[in-house]
Design a protein around this motif. Structure first.
Motif, PDB file in Angstrom:
ATOM      1  N   ILE A  59       0.906  -0.773   0.349  1.00 29.83           N
ATOM      2  CA  ILE A  59       0.241  -0.144  -0.003  1.00 29.83           C
ATOM      3  C   ILE A  59       1.015   1.320   0.449  1.00 29.83           C
ATOM      4  O   ILE A  59       2.116   1.312   0.673  1.00 29.83           O
ATOM      5  CB  ILE A  59      -1.150   0.243   1.722  1.00 29.83           C
ATOM      6  CG1 ILE A  59      -1.791  -1.313   1.892  1.00 29.83           C
ATOM      7  CG2 ILE A  59      -2.128   1.576   1.102  1.00 29.83           C
ATOM      8  CD1 ILE A  59      -2.779  -1.480   0.839  1.00 29.83           C
ATOM      9  N   LEU A  60       0.559   1.982  -0.988  1.00 28.54           N
ATOM     10  CA  LEU A  60       1.431   3.257  -1.398  1.00 28.54           C
ATOM     11  C   LEU A  60       0.491   4.683  -1.314  1.00 28.54           C
ATOM     12  O   LEU A  60      -0.712   4.038  -1.903  1.00 28.54           O
ATOM     13  CB  LEU A  60       2.458   3.421  -2.346  1.00 28.54           C
ATOM     14  CG  LEU A  60       3.115   4.617  -2.693  1.00 28.54           C
ATOM     15  CD1 LEU A  60       3.704   5.031  -1.766  1.00 28.54           C
ATOM     16  CD2 LEU A  60       3.720   4.901  -4.030  1.00 28.54           C
ATOM     17  N   VAL A  61       0.741   5.807   0.211  1.00 22.55           N
ATOM     18  CA  VAL A  61      -0.780   6.652  -0.040  1.00 22.55           C
ATOM     19  C   VAL A  61       0.226   8.306  -0.448  1.00 22.55           C
ATOM     20  O   VAL A  61       1.284   8.026   0.379  1.00 22.55           O
ATOM     21  CB  VAL A  61      -1.420   6.425   1.385  1.00 22.55           C
ATOM     22  CG1 VAL A  61      -2.485   7.643   1.385  1.00 22.55           C
ATOM     23  CG2 VAL A  61      -1.925   5.020   1.832  1.00 22.55           C
ATOM     24  N   LEU A  62      -0.831   8.192  -1.191  1.00 23.08           N
ATOM     25  CA  LEU A  62       0.088  10.167  -1.273  1.00 23.08           C
ATOM     26  C   LEU A  62      -0.965  11.063  -0.905  1.00 23.08           C
ATOM     27  O   LEU A  62      -2.974  10.233  -0.875  1.00 23.08           O
ATOM     28  CB  LEU A  62      -0.143   9.930  -2.864  1.00 23.08           C
ATOM     29  CG  LEU A  62       1.285   8.642  -3.041  1.00 23.08           C
ATOM     30  CD1 LEU A  62       1.636   8.807  -4.996  1.00 23.08           C
ATOM     31  CD2 LEU A  62       2.748   9.584  -2.612  1.00 23.08           C
ATOM     32  N   PRO A  63      -1.187  12.440  -1.103  1.00 22.37           N
ATOM     33  CA  PRO A  63       0.384  12.162  -0.885  1.00 22.37           C
ATOM     34  C   PRO A  63       1.066  12.551   0.347  1.00 22.37           C
ATOM     35  O   PRO A  63       1.594  11.869   1.327  1.00 22.37           O
ATOM     36  CB  PRO A  63       0.472  14.231  -1.469  1.00 22.37           C
ATOM     37  CG  PRO A  63      -0.818  14.820  -0.390  1.00 22.37           C
ATOM     38  CD  PRO A  63      -2.085  13.377  -0.704  1.00 22.37           C
ATOM     39  N   THR A  64       3.033  12.587  -0.099  1.00 22.63           N
ATOM     40  CA  THR A  64       3.882  12.146   1.320  1.00 22.63           C
ATOM     41  C   THR A  64       3.643  12.998   2.011  1.00 22.63           C
ATOM     42  O   THR A  64       3.459  11.723   3.775  1.00 22.63           O
ATOM     43  CB  THR A  64       4.908  11.824   0.277  1.00 22.63           C
ATOM     44  OG1 THR A  64       5.385  11.592  -0.676  1.00 22.63           O
ATOM     45  CG2 THR A  64       6.415  11.823   1.482  1.00 22.63           C
ATOM     46  N   VAL A  65       2.881  14.031   2.824  1.00 19.63           N
ATOM     47  CA  VAL A  65       2.530  14.336   3.529  1.00 19.63           C
ATOM     48  C   VAL A  65       1.679  13.992   4.988  1.00 19.63           C
ATOM     49  O   VAL A  65       2.033  13.317   6.447  1.00 19.63           O
ATOM     50  CB  VAL A  65       2.646  15.955   3.695  1.00 19.63           C
ATOM     51  CG1 VAL A  65       1.724  16.692   5.180  1.00 19.63           C
ATOM     52  CG2 VAL A  65       3.578  16.898   3.301  1.00 19.63           C
ATOM     53  N   VAL A  90       2.862  -2.030   4.429  1.00 19.57           N
ATOM     54  CA  VAL A  90       2.800  -0.481   4.134  1.00 19.57           C
ATOM     55  C   VAL A  90       3.874   0.739   3.556  1.00 19.57           C
ATOM     56  O   VAL A  90       4.996   0.421   4.568  1.00 19.57           O
ATOM     57  CB  VAL A  90       1.890   0.693   5.490  1.00 19.57           C
ATOM     58  CG1 VAL A  90       1.899   1.476   5.129  1.00 19.57           C
ATOM     59  CG2 VAL A  90      -0.049  -0.454   5.779  1.00 19.57           C
ATOM     60  N   LEU A  91       4.041   1.025   2.608  1.00 16.15           N
ATOM     61  CA  LEU A  91       5.256   1.435   2.278  1.00 16.15           C
ATOM     62  C   LEU A  91       4.993   3.250   2.520  1.00 16.15           C
ATOM     63  O   LEU A  91       4.453   4.115   2.499  1.00 16.15           O
ATOM     64  CB  LEU A  91       5.471   1.814   0.753  1.00 16.15           C
ATOM     65  CG  LEU A  91       4.768   0.020   0.204  1.00 16.15           C
ATOM     66  CD1 LEU A  91       5.245   0.659  -0.937  1.00 16.15           C
ATOM     67  CD2 LEU A  91       6.299  -0.833   0.420  1.00 16.15           C
ATOM     68  N   PRO A  92       6.279   3.481   3.618  1.00 14.87           N
ATOM     69  CA  PRO A  92       6.344   4.665   4.608  1.00 14.87           C
ATOM     70  C   PRO A  92       7.335   5.210   2.841  1.00 14.87           C
ATOM     71  O   PRO A  92       8.685   6.347   3.571  1.00 14.87           O
ATOM     72  CB  PRO A  92       7.158   4.928   5.363  1.00 14.87           C
ATOM     73  CG  PRO A  92       7.576   3.528   5.062  1.00 14.87           C
ATOM     74  CD  PRO A  92       6.877   2.357   3.944  1.00 14.87           C
ATOM     75  N   MET A  93       7.101   5.642   1.971  1.00 12.81           N
ATOM     76  CA  MET A  93       7.967   6.000   0.937  1.00 12.81           C
ATOM     77  C   MET A  93       7.408   7.189  -0.265  1.00 12.81           C
ATOM     78  O   MET A  93       5.980   7.018   0.175  1.00 12.81           O
ATOM     79  CB  MET A  93       8.605   4.586   0.179  1.00 12.81           C
ATOM     80  CG  MET A  93       8.939   3.986   0.965  1.00 12.81           C
ATOM     81  SD  MET A  93       9.659   2.807  -0.229  1.00 12.81           S
ATOM     82  CE  MET A  93       9.448   0.566   1.199  1.00 12.81           C
ATOM     83  N   GLY A  94       8.248   7.476  -1.027  1.00 10.48           N
ATOM     84  CA  GLY A  94       7.069   8.415  -2.002  1.00 10.48           C
ATOM     85  C   GLY A  94       7.357   7.526  -3.654  1.00 10.48           C
ATOM     86  O   GLY A  94       7.482   7.081  -3.436  1.00 10.48           O
ATOM     87  N   LEU A  95       7.104   8.376  -5.092  1.00 10.40           N
ATOM     88  CA  LEU A  95       7.088   8.175  -6.008  1.00 10.40           C
ATOM     89  C   LEU A  95       7.813   6.985  -6.832  1.00 10.40           C
ATOM     90  O   LEU A  95       7.654   6.220  -7.207  1.00 10.40           O
ATOM     91  CB  LEU A  95       6.543   9.485  -7.151  1.00 10.40           C
ATOM     92  CG  LEU A  95       5.467   9.216  -6.453  1.00 10.40           C
ATOM     93  CD1 LEU A  95       4.878  10.792  -7.543  1.00 10.40           C
ATOM     94  CD2 LEU A  95       3.999   8.485  -7.367  1.00 10.40           C
TER      95      LEU A  95
END
Length: 904
Positions: free
Chosen positions: A729-735, A802-807
């Motif tokens: 899972i990658l949730v954006l925007p990063t903030v 859960v991925l605490p990363m960016g694009l």
């Protein structure tokens, strides 16, 4: 006892606005679940903290799909009224929900006038309470009526259940029939396998017959030689016969003629004398006459035999003349075949010379590549030496860690030596290839956003520096012919899925003369056009692509053909039965919105996935035949026609021009372009200079190095992927993702990806293997990195990572065949205010969230896969935000992942 159990709470009159609303927000979840807005709104209207417009928005807004969302939205509106809104809310709770009021404030509910704040007069309050009681009685009556209706509904549902049970019984019967049909299908499959074996036996027998035919041809040549010998002997016999004939018909000489005349006169005189002779003389003369007659008859018989022999010889002469004409015709045919073989050998020799020239050029390129690799290795050795020297200097300055530093330096040197030896050993294997990572490192970044995107995942056919090597299976025959108006000589069917086959050949044409017939698969076509050598492999090309390539032939061309009659008959049978319309089949992503129209025109939205099944449908021009694809199954849905690549590219350019005109016009008029119009297209470009970026099999000798322009693509090819049950899972925007990652990790079936602390040497090794997804350098040395192994470790547990990363991590995960669920939570000023408290807890603010959302939203179209965007009006508070996020994750997990290649 109830009074004793109540915990004394703070005095509401002493609380300021922030304290009052902090007290309410602490119980916001309980209020949202337990309160019905329709019961509180009349009192709040009476207290003038809500307007009629607010009431309509709360009760009638389509985005507020349930009671909790409406209650939460009502609390947001009351928050804008300050302290009066909070006091009015608590007073309404004290009247309609006294137990909830006690839980929130810690005070016992009371209807005495002293307990109220004075927002409503006592007389007005009494009137309001009377109306409220009346309204509750009406609601009670409506509830009873509703209960009756629900009872009737329950009865009807029970009847439906009985019908469903009957349908279940029918479905069970259908399943048994299905099993029976499956068994029959298995039996039929075995029969088909047996027929295939018989077919293989027939092929073997056919091969044996061909061998026997070749033996018969050899025997025929031997017999022809024997015939030639017999003809020679016949000519000799004919010459001897002519000589005997001339000898038999030869006239006597004059001397012999005179002698015969004298004998005849003497005989006449003797006859006259004999007449005067005695009977004895007459008997003697009669006997002589009989003997003369017998001799004459023998001569006549001999002459008759000579005449018969002469007629026989004449007949044999006629037969020999016929054979001579036949042999002359055969000699003429053999002469033509010999000339054809000479011409063919000349063409083959020219091709061999071209092949030798290409081989010499390839050897030169290989030598240059080896020299370049040697130079790069020497440069790398020099840099490594400098790196070792710098590290020695750094380690010498670190006195406290000298021993550990020396050991790390020793390990580092051993590792570098191993890498140098490996590179030197592997360099001969890479002479004909170019490493994609080296190419990507050599390219300067176009901007700050695109520089963070990893381009090393480009497919090989987009990055090669020499023509693509194609493995052609089966026996391939290369034919050279004059291909002027080649499509007028033959017609083709098929496509990229089945191959392109010759369907019909015009009799008398050059193709027909060379023996090209239906069922031959066209593997490759080479020709020259405007002093350019073009080569196109048609083994995986679409029908439109194949017809375009064959239509460009204007002179001498070389066709590579392969006999594939079974595949041709299969395609022909499927086309005639209507199972397929052509041999084309590929999936693509639409990068613009095209409305539907009459005549079966397919309506498309941006980012739709389509299955193209025919690039040259009958009766239409410049259109394709395609259908939408089910999001969770590889099944075609609604079908129709759509513009082909060139028409769609023109529509895309026109749409961009219209949007630019509308944007400039709205800017002059002070207006703002809506977000829906901006999302009507997706700008996708490529640096490839082929006539159609979807065509990957054209090789142009002069266009290989032309990469100066950018081509807009209305469609991009995609391939389906079916990931495992639990995707990351990658949730954006990063903030916002950093705020929600910790909350998601507490859910069952979710786990946060933990970083690893790597040393500098280990980090370099993992980075070279593309195992580092995202990292941050630590002050004390080392790197705190999220690695590919951390993600795989969580996925092996069967849960979401859960991925605490960016694009930037998306393309790196795709190279490892890991396809995360990308969720972008779109933001507005109002939605950012709802998250103010959560952002402050993590050291962020609303301006930073909006800036991050705008910058990352512009990068979503650059992703090689689809992402899910959640609009701001889809949620109203943190609770609904998490609920909607869970729903989106479940929906995206069921879908097929469509990935497009990197086109740069």
């Amino acid at each position: 006892m109830a009074d004793e159990c109540v915990v004394k709470g703070p005095d509401l009159k002493e609380l300021d606005e922030e304290g009052l609303w902090e007290l309410i927000n602490d119980h916001r979840h309980r209020i949202s679940l337990g309160v019905r807005p329709c019961m509180l709104i009349p009192y709040l209207r009476q207290a003038r903290v809500l307007s009629e417009l607010d009431e309509d928005e709360i009760l009638s807004c389509h985005n507020l799909t349930n009671r909790s969302m409406r209650t939460s939205y009502m609390l947001d509106l009351l928050r804008t009224q300050g302290r009066n809104g909070g006091v009015a809310l608590l007073e309404s709770l004290m009247i309609h929900y006294p137990s909830l009021y006690t839980q929130v404030t810690g005070q016992k509910a009371s209807t005495e006038p002293s307990k109220f704040s004075g927002l409503i007069k006592y007389s007005e309050l009494t009137e309001y309470l009377v109306r409220a009681v009346t309204g509750m009685q009406k609601e009670l009556q409506e509830a009873r009526n509703e209960a009756g209706r629900m009872g009737m509904r329950c009865t009807s549902l029970q009847a439906d259940i009985s019908q469903m049970m009957e349908q279940e019984e029918k479905s069970r019967c259908f399943r048994s029939d299905n099993e029976r049909m499956r068994r029959q299908l298995a039996v039929a499959h075995r029969e088909v396998t047996k027929l295939k074996d018989e077919k293989c036996d027939l092929y073997v027998r056919y091969t044996a017959a061909i061998e026997e035919k070749s033996a018969v041809n050899i025997r025929c040549r031997d017999l022809t030689l024997q015939v030639y010998q017999l003809q020679t002997e016949l000519q000799k016999a004919q010459a001897e016969t002519d000589y005997q004939k001339r000898r038999s018909l030869k006239c006597a000489s004059p001397a012999e003629t005179q002698q015969l005349r004298e004998e005849l006169s003497a005989l006449r005189r003797q006859i006259m004398v004999v007449e005067k002779f005695s009977p004895a003389h007459e008997d003697i003369l009669a006997q002589d006459l009989a003997e003369a007659r017998d001799g004459r008859m023998e001569l006549a018989e001999q002459l008759r035999s000579y005449r018969d022999e002469n007629e026989r010889l004449l007949r044999e002469k006629e037969e020999l003349l016929d054979q001579k004409e036949h042999l002359a015709l055969q000699v003429q045919q053999l002469t033509l075949d010999c000339d054809l073989h000479k011409e063919k050998s000349t063409v083959i020799q020219s091709q061999l010379r071209e092949l030798q020239a290409e081989r010499d050029q390839a050897y030169e390129s290989r030598d240059e590549a080896q020299a370049q690799i040697s130079r790069s290795l020497a440069d790398k050795d020099a840099l490594r030496t400098q790196l070792v020297q710098v590290q020695e200097r750094v380690f010498s300055l670190q006195g406290a860690r000298a021993r550990v530093g020396i050991k790390d330096l020793h390990d580092k040197q051993n590792f570098l030596l191993q890498r140098v030896e490996t590179a030197e050993n592997d360099s001969p294997l890479d002479d004909d290839f170019v490493f994609l990572n080296d190419i990507c490192e050599a390219k300067p970044p176009r901007d700050t956003q695109s520089s963070s995107t990893d381009r090393s995942s480009a497919p090989p056919f987009l990055m090669r520096t020499r023509p693509k090597a194609v493995r052609l299976s089966g026996r391939v025959l290369s034919i050279s012919l004059q291909g002027k108006d080649l499509l007028g000589q033959l017609s083709v069917i098929g496509g990229n899925k089945t191959g392109v086959f010759v369907h019909e050949v015009v009799e008398g044409s050059a193709a027909h003369t060379l023996g090209i017939g239906p069922g031959a698969q066209i593997v490759e076509v080479k020709y020259e056009n405007n002093q350019q050598t073009l080569s196109m492999v048609l083994q995986d090309s679409t029908l439109e692509e194949a017809l375009w390539a064959l239509g460009q032939v204007t002179g001498l061309c070389h066709l590579s053909l392969r006999s594939n009659q079974d595949a041709y008959e299969s395609v022909l049978q499927q086309v005639r039965s209507g199972a397929i319309s052509s041999g084309d089949s590929f999936y693509m992503r639409v990068n613009m919105a095209i409305p539907g129209g009459p005549g079966g025109t397919l309506g498309m939205s941006c980012n739709d996935i389509l299955h193209v099944t025919n690039t040259r449908p009958a009766g239409t021009k410049s259109t394709w035949q395609a259908s939408h694809v089910h999001p969770s199954q590889l099944v075609d849905l609604q079908g129709g026609t759509l513009p082909n690549y060139y028409r769609a590219q023109q529509l895309l350019i026109r749409a961009i021009e219209n949007m630019s005109f509308q944007t400039s016009k709205s800017n002059k008029g002070g207006g703002v372009t809506t977000k829906e119009k901006q999302k009507a297209i997706r700008i996708v470009s490529t640096g490839r200079q082929s006539r159609n970026p979807l065509w990957l099999s054209i090789e142009d000798s002069k266009a290989k190095n032309a990469r100066g322009c950018v081509t807009l693509m209305p469609y991009t090819l995609v391939t389906p992927h079916f990931p495992p049950v639990c995707r990351p899972i990658l949730v954006l925007p990063t903030v916002l993702g950093r705020v929600l990652d910790q909350k998601l990790a507490t859910w069952q079936g979710f786990q946060l990806c933990e970083p690893e602390l790597l040393s500098s040497s280990e980090h370099a090794v993992r980075l070279q293997r593309s195992e580092v997804l995202e990292d941050s350098e630590q002050a004390g040395g080392g790197h705190l990195s999220h690695t590919l192994q951390s993600v795989e470790k969580v996925m092996k547990k069967g849960i979401h990572c859960v991925l605490p990363m960016g694009l930037d991590c998306v393309r790196r995960l795709h190279r490892a065949d890991i396809f995360p669920i990308i969720i972008f939570m779109a933001q507005s000023a109002r939605s950012a205010r709802r998250l103010r408290s959560k952002l402050h807890r993590h050291g962020q603010n609303e301006e930073r969230l909006l800036s991050c959302s705008n910058s990352e939203e512009s990068l979503l179209d650059k992703l090689p896969c689809l992402c899910r965007t959640v609009q701001p009006d889809y949620w109203c508070d943190s609770a609904t935000l998490l609920n909607s996020l869970h729903t989106v994750i479940w929906e995206e997990q069921q879908k097929i992942v469509w990935v497009e290649p990197d086109l740069w």
